[in-house]
Design a protein around this motif. Structure first.
Motif, PDB file in Angstrom:
ATOM      1  N   GLU A  13      -1.338   0.946   1.250  1.00 31.17           N
ATOM      2  CA  GLU A  13       0.026   0.944   0.706  1.00 31.17           C
ATOM      3  C   GLU A  13       0.239  -0.226  -0.256  1.00 31.17           C
ATOM      4  O   GLU A  13       0.913  -0.082  -1.269  1.00 31.17           O
ATOM      5  CB  GLU A  13       1.045   0.908   1.844  1.00 31.17           C
ATOM      6  N   GLN A  33      -1.988   0.550  -3.477  1.00 34.29           N
ATOM      7  CA  GLN A  33      -1.416   1.672  -4.228  1.00 34.29           C
ATOM      8  C   GLN A  33      -2.427   2.320  -5.175  1.00 34.29           C
ATOM      9  O   GLN A  33      -2.211   2.366  -6.394  1.00 34.29           O
ATOM     10  CB  GLN A  33      -0.177   1.227  -4.998  1.00 34.29           C
ATOM     11  N   GLY A  70      -3.018   5.390  -5.586  1.00 33.32           N
ATOM     12  CA  GLY A  70      -2.605   6.697  -6.074  1.00 33.32           C
ATOM     13  C   GLY A  70      -3.497   7.808  -5.550  1.00 33.32           C
ATOM     14  O   GLY A  70      -3.746   8.788  -6.237  1.00 33.32           O
ATOM     15  N   ASP A 109      -4.883  11.049  -3.596  1.00 30.18           N
ATOM     16  CA  ASP A 109      -4.347  12.367  -3.274  1.00 30.18           C
ATOM     17  C   ASP A 109      -4.851  12.883  -1.935  1.00 30.18           C
ATOM     18  O   ASP A 109      -4.342  13.877  -1.433  1.00 30.18           O
ATOM     19  CB  ASP A 109      -4.720  13.361  -4.376  1.00 30.18           C
ATOM     20  N   CYS A 113      -7.086  14.897  -9.583  1.00 32.54           N
ATOM     21  CA  CYS A 113      -7.175  14.351  -8.236  1.00 32.54           C
ATOM     22  C   CYS A 113      -7.936  13.038  -8.222  1.00 32.54           C
ATOM     23  O   CYS A 113      -8.926  12.867  -8.896  1.00 32.54           O
ATOM     24  CB  CYS A 113      -7.895  15.367  -7.357  1.00 32.54           C
ATOM     25  N   SER A 114      -7.451  12.118  -7.439  1.00 31.17           N
ATOM     26  CA  SER A 114      -8.096  10.831  -7.225  1.00 31.17           C
ATOM     27  C   SER A 114      -8.682  10.835  -5.820  1.00 31.17           C
ATOM     28  O   SER A 114      -7.976  11.127  -4.866  1.00 31.17           O
ATOM     29  CB  SER A 114      -7.039   9.737  -7.373  1.00 31.17           C
TER      30      SER A 114
END
Length: 103
Positions: A10, A13, A15, A17, A92-93
Motif C-alpha cells: 500500500e 503503490q 498499481g 492488478d 496489466c501489471s
C-alpha cells in the motif's frame, strides 16, 4: 506477516492488478506461498492469479543459494507467463509473490 506485506504494498503503490504466486520449488501439503499470497490478495482486494505463471522446468530449492548470480542462473527459463490469461485482463501489471523473496 500478511499485514506487514500489505502495508508495504500500500505504501509502495505499484498499481498491481493481481497477486501472482511463484510456483514452489518443491511439493508440500500446504504451500506457504499459496496461503500467504491468497491472504495478501484478499487483504489488498486483488485477484489471486494462480494460473498466470507456470513452472516449465524443475530447479533445486533456493533456500541455501545465497549468491545472487547463482540464484538468477538457476531461475533462468524456469517460469513462463501465460500471456493469454494476463492479456485477457487488458493492460496489466504483474506482482509476483513468493515465500522466499530474496532476489
Amino acid at each position: 506477516l500478511v499485514e506487514a506485506a500489505a502495508l508495504f504494498v500500500e505504501s509502495w503503490q505499484p498499481g498491481a492488478d493481481a497477486i501472482v504466486p511463484v510456483p514452489a520449488s518443491r511439493t508440500r501439503t500446504a504451500q506457504p506461498v499459496m496461503i500467504l499470497g491468497e491472504a495478501l490478495a484478499e487483504r489488498l482486494r486483488l485477484p489471486f492469479a494462480t494460473d498466470w505463471l507456470q513452472k516449465v522446468r524443475e530447479v533445486p530449492e533456493l533456500k541455501d543459494v545465497h549468491e545472487y548470480d547463482e540464484r538468477i542462473r538457476l531461475l533462468e527459463g524456469t517460469h513462463k507467463v501465460e500471456r493469454a490469461k494476463v492479456e485477457g485482463n487488458g493492460s496489466c501489471s504483474l506482482t509476483t509473490f513468493t515465500d522466499r523473496e530474496r532476489l
